[in-house]
Design an enzyme around this catalytic site. Structure first.
Site: not given
Ligand code: DX5
Ligand code: ZN
Length: 211
Positions: A7, A32, A34, A36, A65, A67, A136, A142-143, A170, A172
């Site tokens: 990501s 990937h 993300d 948003m 992805h 969102m 998810m 957020f990551g 995706d 954690g």
């Molecule tokens: C949440 C994001 C996170 C990211 C990965 O909306 O999509 O899931 O991709 O985050 P971590 O740092 O947890 O791998």
């Molecule tokens: Zn994602």
């Protein structure tokens, strides 16, 4: 064969082009993004112009992805920008079949995702239409968030849905949680924090694959 989708939310955005070339060399299978919009989730990230600019720096597939609250509007922008896989949220598009068809008409792969508290059963109607279901591990936005303990159960429940689709996870995903995700049926692991940790991209990707 487990695939790893780093990501870019966790990448060094001051040198994104170099980062994606490093990830390609390190064995990433796709990138990937993300995306948003500040409405569907309380964060704002990549626009299509960023993907367009990065396309010339790598041959890796762009796994987008969305969102966002209005996926019908933005999907054409990301198709034009070079997306290869486009995943959107069922909560933002209650009638997804038309959008899945549009993505397929442009020769791209279509994915569906839901927030962790949305019932997986709602995806049953689309299992035979999509190429990918994104489970998810955290609340989107957020990551670096903590992996939800119910994620393997939701992966397993998704696996029971009729259809010929890949399952991605995706949020954690790390060295501790990846084995449970794989055992539950995941095909693709999306990871930000775990891939970029200690700058050891190749080692981290190998460890996430269980190599
Ligand atoms: C949440 C994001 C996170 C990211 C990965 O909306 O999509 O899931 O991709 O985050 P971590 O740092 O947890 O791998
Ligand atoms: Zn994602």
């Amino acid at each position: 064969m487990i695939k790893i989708a780093p990501s870019l939310l966790s990448a060094d955005v001051s040198c994104l082009g170099d980062e994606i070339q490093r990830l390609e060399k390190a064995g990433a299978d796709m990138l990937h993004f993300d995306v948003m919009d500040g409405h569907f989730v309380p964060n704002l990230t990549f626009g299509p112009h960023i993907l367009k600019g990065l396309k010339k720096r790598t041959n890796l597939p762009f796994d987008v992805h969305l969102m966002v609250n209005n996926p019908e509007t933005v999907v054409p922008w990301f198709i034009e920008a070079g997306a290869d896989i486009i995943t959107f949220h069922l909560e933002a598009c209650p009638e997804p079949l038309r959008l899945i068809e549009l993505i397929h008409q442009h020769g791209k792969k279509a994915g569906l995702s839901t927030r962790p508290d949305t019932d997986v059963k709602l995806l049953e109607a689309y299992g035979k239409s999509v190429d990918l279901i994104l489970v998810m591990g955290v609340e989107p936005g957020f990551g670096g968030q903590a992996f939800r303990a119910d994620t393997p159960h939701r992966i397993f429940a998704t696996k029971q849905i009729a259809g010929d689709f890949l399952i991605a996870v995706d949020g954690g995903v790390n060295f501790e949680t990846a084995p449970d995700c794989i055992q539950a049926g995941a095909d693709i692991l999306v990871a930000g924090t775990a891939v970029f940790k200690n700058n050891a991209y190749a080692d981290n990707i190998r460890k996430l694959k269980g190599e």
